[in-house]
Every structure is written in structure tokens, then in C-alpha cells.
Scaffold this motif. Structure first.
Motif, PDB file in Angstrom:
ATOM      1  N   LYS A 249       0.969  -0.975  -0.336  1.00  0.00           N
ATOM      2  CA  LYS A 249      -0.251   0.146  -0.207  1.00  0.00           C
ATOM      3  C   LYS A 249       1.066   1.375   0.250  1.00  0.00           C
ATOM      4  CE  LYS A 249      -4.211   1.920   1.848  1.00  0.00           C
ATOM      5  NZ  LYS A 249      -4.961   2.239   2.550  1.00  0.00           N
ATOM      6  N   PRO A 250       1.454   1.442  -1.064  1.00  0.00           N
ATOM      7  CA  PRO A 250       2.708   2.271  -0.983  1.00  0.00           C
ATOM      8  C   PRO A 250       1.581   4.054  -1.584  1.00  0.00           C
ATOM      9  CG  PRO A 250       2.591   1.690  -2.982  1.00  0.00           C
ATOM     10  CD  PRO A 250       1.718   0.867  -2.943  1.00  0.00           C
ATOM     11  N   ILE A 276      -1.630  -2.888  -4.100  1.00  0.00           N
ATOM     12  CA  ILE A 276      -1.431  -1.324  -4.349  1.00  0.00           C
ATOM     13  C   ILE A 276      -3.418  -1.013  -4.572  1.00  0.00           C
ATOM     14  CG2 ILE A 276      -1.193  -0.024  -7.421  1.00  0.00           C
ATOM     15  CD1 ILE A 276       1.052  -0.839  -4.914  1.00  0.00           C
ATOM     16  N   ASP A 277      -2.799   0.349  -4.034  1.00  0.00           N
ATOM     17  CA  ASP A 277      -5.089   1.189  -4.678  1.00  0.00           C
ATOM     18  C   ASP A 277      -4.135   2.151  -5.222  1.00  0.00           C
ATOM     19  OD1 ASP A 277      -5.867   0.091  -2.151  1.00  0.00           O
ATOM     20  OD2 ASP A 277      -4.827   1.700  -0.611  1.00  0.00           O
ATOM     21  N   ASN A 371      -9.971  -2.110  -7.070  1.00  0.00           N
ATOM     22  CA  ASN A 371      -9.507  -1.607  -8.055  1.00  0.00           C
ATOM     23  C   ASN A 371      -9.803  -2.413  -9.180  1.00  0.00           C
ATOM     24  OD1 ASN A 371      -7.629  -0.020  -7.065  1.00  0.00           O
ATOM     25  ND2 ASN A 371      -9.578   0.976  -6.589  1.00  0.00           N
ATOM     26  N   PRO A 372     -10.570  -2.596 -10.284  1.00  0.00           N
ATOM     27  CA  PRO A 372     -10.214  -3.636 -11.820  1.00  0.00           C
ATOM     28  C   PRO A 372      -8.611  -3.742 -11.791  1.00  0.00           C
ATOM     29  CG  PRO A 372     -12.224  -2.242 -12.064  1.00  0.00           C
ATOM     30  CD  PRO A 372     -11.936  -1.627 -10.790  1.00  0.00           C
ATOM     31  N   SER A 461      -4.980  -5.792  -5.900  1.00  0.00           N
ATOM     32  CA  SER A 461      -5.620  -4.045  -5.917  1.00  0.00           C
ATOM     33  C   SER A 461      -6.394  -3.612  -4.984  1.00  0.00           C
ATOM     34  CB  SER A 461      -6.483  -4.008  -7.044  1.00  0.00           C
ATOM     35  OG  SER A 461      -7.975  -5.036  -7.076  1.00  0.00           O
ATOM     36  N   ASP A 462      -5.211  -3.768  -3.830  1.00  0.00           N
ATOM     37  CA  ASP A 462      -6.107  -3.669  -2.566  1.00  0.00           C
ATOM     38  C   ASP A 462      -5.112  -4.052  -1.607  1.00  0.00           C
ATOM     39  OD1 ASP A 462      -7.226  -3.194   0.033  1.00  0.00           O
ATOM     40  OD2 ASP A 462      -7.891  -5.052  -0.292  1.00  0.00           O
TER      41      ASP A 462
END
Length: 565
Positions: A249-250, A276-277, A371-372, A461-462
Motif C-alpha cells: 500500500k504505497p 496497490i490502491d 479496483n479492477p 488491487s487493495d
């Protein structure tokens, strides 16, 4: 008569010789036969290699003993039979089944000790002829080897699943659970993990439980990218000593020099896991006076790099009807307010549909503001979708206002038609091509490679999937446990499986692919046909035995009557 006796003695002597010969041969040739259709008792080569490395006594204490319903008896028997296989291949493996709370006087004290050691009990209902009683079960085993020990969970506590389904899932998981547990204490640590720092990643207290679990099998260390500015080549050289880099989670933009270091690490065979967000939105920020936030795209300057590797993280939010709950106060404010559970549709409850070893047979995973992930075409990289949203899910454009009042929104099924099954976690494997191929390099590197060695990468994606909550004293609690709803999700198991797969060089994860068919009794039918079942299981053998006795007596009398005549 004399000749008959001689023949009988010869046959007896021949049988004795054959048995002695077989016993002699058996001392030199060891072979066990698994006659089950699914070969559930045939140990994998990986498991056998782990067992072979046990050179001193290894003790396994199994706490599956007590008054159990039939399903748990089945788990107990399957566990016993598996450990008998372990012990048959290596006599140094010694196991024992025990009921830790058998003595009522020591019950409370022992339960407290088990709690403190992370061996949480399970309350089960035991039914007997319509009567129900509550029993406490500790579905755990502890393996001890030399001065190290390992906790082994035996029950897959799948949310919403029936007891039968939990037992079937647990039996399928048994060999992997024991092989993984024994591997932790038998094999010395070798692989090293770098926890990337310097771009606003999660603080250690929020990934403490994950780090604690990983530390049992691997060396871990923080690795900051700050030194890239002054010493990029030295930073790259230092990073290449690690087998896996985890970016959790940067929140700050990556510089081109930092990206080149990570890129060359990957191209040269380094494995990586990215959490990653692509959208800025957090549950902590949502609990404010208005109960709402603005969710907007978050640019980390990684889009071109991921594009080169074969994926794109879209700056959209996934709204999913298969969601995890949250607790909100409803009714009048003040002392009359009541806490109530609602489904929070921006926190998907993701059940794995894939048979890949990473996700097969795991519990549902909780996501938040995910996120997709769009999968792009590039022939060099094999891509496997590990987790996807449900059929009733859809992407929501950003920027968008997100409000807690959305829990009251009515469901419109037409909004989801043809929009579900959105990838949220993808595994990429192969020889990655550099994102800086045919481009001006941020810093000069005489050893720069456009493509070199094969590596593995997992993108999720989270960023919050790895985040553990804190108790009221600020102490980290177990990853995946929601202290508000008291639900335990499969986040920890999923991330540990990801880590083990990325670092696995002995094939341990392949054991998870094993399928076990476990037929269980229908309790309702057993209860409804209890008398009939008793007659068949007890009365029928007695009738058969009586008939055999009558026929045997008749034939014997007939034989002697013929001899006399």
C-alpha cells in the motif's frame, strides 16, 4: 488318515516358510498400498522429502480427542491415518492424541494457556437422539522438533459453510497443513524477503501479524528506496540479494530511478508482490461527522511499468453485492441508539473460484475499496486470475462521493448484468521485459538488461488486504479478524499462500492441488431411521453368524455320518 495328516503338516510347513521369507524380504523392501480411489493416503514426493529430513525425534501433539459429533470423528480418524503414514515412513515422527481439557479442575487454566498461544477453541453442538449439548474443541496440533515448535490448524472454519463442508475442506487441507508445519521446523531458513519502504507504505504495526507469520519460515528485513537518489547501483545490488520484494500500500509517487531499481530487480529474476490502491479511499477516513468521503484516482507513477508487464490497474471502485458486513448505529442518537450489521458493498467478500494452489480450498477474502485489474496481451508472460469479484458486481467511476448511507440503497439487479467477475488479484509468471527497454534510463547502468531471467509477480488491487486491526491497547490482532463483527476472513491464509508460492522451490504448494472425496453420513436420515440402522448394523451380523453356525453344524454332522456309514 495318516497320509492326510502328513499332507496337512507339509502345507503348514510350507506356509511357515513362505511367511518367514516374506517377513525377511519385508525388512529390506518397504511398500505401502493405498487402495482408496482418490489416493488420499499416498503422500506426495514433497512431503516424503520433508519427512526424510527428520533425523531426531519429532513429536506431534494432536488435540482432537473428546466427545465429538460424527463429522469431527471423521476429521480425527483422517488425521490419525495421515500421521500413521508419516510415522511409517520415518519412525522418528511420534504422535499422540490428547484431550487438553479432560480434567475439569484444570479446564479454565489450560484454555487460557491455549488462547495465549494462539490456539483458539471452537464451540460445537453434539447431537445424540435429538438431545443437544455444547462441547469445546481445540482443532489444533503442535509439532516439536529440537528446540522449535509449529502450530498446525486442522479445521478450515469457512464462513457460512456447513459442518460437513468444513470437514471435507479440512481433510483436503491436512497433508499440506502438516507438511507446511513440519517444513517450518525441520528446514533451516534460506529465503529472504524485503519489505519495501520509502513511498508511504503501511506502518509495521499494521502489517505486524503478517510479518510475524512470515518470519517463521523466511528472513525478513525493511528495505528503503531513499538511497536510490545518491547510490542507485548500490541500492539495486543490495535489493538483488533478496528473493522477494513486498510493496504494501504505497501512497507516494515512485520516482523513475526507484522504478528502474524495482524493474531491474524483476527482470533479473526477483519475485515481487504488489498491494496497490489505484483509488484514494479509506474506511478510517469514512468515520467522520458527515459519514462520507470523496474517492479519487491515486497516481503512483506505476501505470507504464504495469502496462509493460501485461496488466493495468484502473482507477475505478468495485461495488459488490457479495459483501462483508460493518457495524453502524441506527435509531435515535444517544443511549437509545442500537448497533446493527449492514453489508458494505465497497468491501467485497471474495470467494476463490480458481483451482490454482494459491487459492484452492481457502476461506473468503475481505477486500476494501478494491479496483479492477485489466489483463493485457503480451505473449511472454503467463497470467492467472487468482481472485475476482462476484457475478453481482460492477465498476464505479471516480472521483465519486462514498457515503455510509449507501448501506440502505436498494438492489437493482439490472445494474450488474454482464459486469461482474472483475479480476482483483493476478499472478504473472515468465521472463518480464523491462519497462525501460528502448528508453532513456533514469540512471546509467552498464549491466542493464531488457530481459534476463524468469520470475513471478502477484498484483493485488487493495493495499488494505494485508492490514491487521489494533485492539484497544494498540496491539496488533490477527490478520483477517474483524474485531467489530467478530468475523475471521481468509486474508492471512491467502497472503501466506502467495508468499509461499513466490518463494517455493520444493513444490510444497502443489500439495494444495490434491482432491479428496469424503462421503459423510446424512445426520437427518440417521436420526429418522435410527431403529432400522441399529437392526441392520447390529442385528444383521448376528443373523448371518447364526446362519453360518447352523450350516456349519449341519455340514459337519453330515460329513461324520457319511464317514461312519
Amino acid at each position: 488318515m495318516e497320509s492326510n495328516k502328513k499332507i496337512a503338516l507339509k502345507q503348514l510347513g510350507l506356509l511357515a516358510v513362505v511367511l518367514l521369507a516374506l517377513n525377511f524380504v519385508g525388512n529390506y523392501f518397504f511398500k505401502r498400498f493405498d487402495l482408496t480411489q482418490d489416493k488420499r493416503y499416498t503422500l506426495s514426493e514433497t512431503t516424503l522429502n520433508i519427512i526424510k529430513n527428520v533425523t531426531e525425534p519429532l513429536y506431534i501433539d494432536v488435540f482432537l480427542e473428546g466427545n465429538f459429533p460424527p463429522e469431527f470423528k471423521r476429521l480425527q480418524n483422517e488425521t490419525r491415518q495421515l500421521l500413521e503414514e508419516f510415522s511409517a515412513y520415518n519412525s522418528n515422527i511420534i504422535f499422540e492424541f490428547a484431550n487438553p481439557i479432560e480434567k475439569e479442575s484444570e479446564r479454565y487454566q489450560i484454555m487460557q494457556q491455549f488462547y495465549q498461544n494462539g490456539l483458539t477453541p471452537l464451540n460445537i453442538t453434539v447431537e445424540d437422539k435429538g438431545k443437544q449439548t455444547q462441547e469445546v474443541v481445540f482443532p489444533w496440533a503442535v509439532a516439536t522438533y529440537k528446540e522449535k515448535d509449529s502450530k498446525i490448524g486442522l479445521l478450515k472454519n469457512l464462513m457460512g459453510a456447513s459442518t460437513e463442508d468444513k470437514i471435507i475442506s479440512s481433510v483436503q487441507h491436512l497433508e499440506y497443513a502438516f507438511a507446511d508445519g513440519l517444513n517450518k521446523i525441520v528446514k533451516e531458513k534460506q529465503k529472504k524477503i524485503a519489505i519495501i519502504k520509502g513511498n508511504g507504505e503501511l506502518e509495521d504495526k499494521y502489517i505486524a501479524d503478517f510479518l510475524r507469520s512470515v518470519k517463521e519460515s523466511y528472513f525478513i528485513a525493511p528495505f528503503t528506496l531513499d538511497s536510490v537518489t545518491n547510490k542507485p547501483l548500490e541500492t539495486l545490488k543490495a535489493l538483488e540479494k533478496y528473493d522477494l520484494a513486498i510493496i504494501a500500500k504505497p501512497t507516494e509517487v515512485f520516482t523513475e530511478a526507484e522504478k528502474q531499481v524495482l524493474d531491474q530487480y524483476i527482470v533479473n529474476g526477483g519475485n515481487s508482490m504488489w498491494l496497490i490502491d489505484a483509488v484514494k479511499a479509506d474506511m478510517d477516513s469514512l468515520y467522520n461527522e458527515t459519514g462520507s468521503i470523496l474517492a479519487y484516482p491515486q497516481d503512483l507513477n506505476l501505470t507504464d511499468q504495469f502496462f509493460k508487464y501485461g496488466i493495468r490497474l484502473n482507477s475505478l471502485l468495485i461495488k459488490d453485492e457479495l459483501a462483508t458486513p460493518l457495524i453502524l448505529e441506527s435509531g435515535q442518537e444517544g443511549s437509545n441508539a442500537q448497533k446493527e450489521q449492514f453489508l458494505w458493498k465497497y468491501a467485497p467478500f471474495v470467494y476463490p473460484a480458481s483451482n490454482h494452489p494459491i487459492v484452492k480450498n481457502i476461506e473468503g477474502v475481505k477486500f476494501e475499496f478494491t479496483n479492477p485489474i485489466e489483463i493485457l496481451k503480451n505473449k511472454d508472460i503467463k497470467k492467472t486470475v487468482l481472485l475476482s469479484s462476484s457475478e453481482q458486481s460492477r465498476p464505479i467511476g471516480t472521483p465519486v462521493e462514498v457515503s455510509l448511507k449507501m448501506v440502505l440503497d436498494e438492489v437493482n439487479e439490472t445494474d450488474y448484468q454482464g459486469k461482474g467477475f472483475i479480476p482483483v488479484s493476478v499472478l504473472l509468471e515468465g521472463k518480464f521485459r523491462s519497462a525501460y527497454e528502448n528508453r532513456i534510463l533514469p540512471f546509467q547502468d552498464s549491466n542493464f538488461k531488457s530481459s534476463n531471467k524468469s520470475s513471478k509477480m502477484i498484483v493485488i488491487s487493495d493495499g488494505d488486504i494485508i492490514k491487521n486491526q489494533l485492539d484497544k491497547n494498540g496491539t496488533p490482532i490477527e490478520l483477517g479478524f474483524d474485531k467489530f463483527t467478530q468475523n475471521l476472513f481468509g486474508n492471512k491464509e491467502f497472503l501466506m499462500n502467495c508468499t509461499n508460492y513466490l518463494l517455493d522451490d520444493i513444490g510444497l504448494m502443489n500439495i494444495r492441488s490434491k482432491d479428496v472425496n469424503l462421503p459423510l453420513l446424512d445426520k437427518e436420515k440417521v436420526h429418522n431411521n435410527y431403529t432400522q440402522a441399529q437392526m441392520i448394523t447390529i442385528g444383521l451380523p448376528l443373523v448371518v453368524l447364526a446362519l453360518f453356525g447352523i450350516i456349519f453344524t449341519y455340514l459337519r454332522k453330515r460329513k461324520y455320518s457319511i464317514l461312519k456309514s
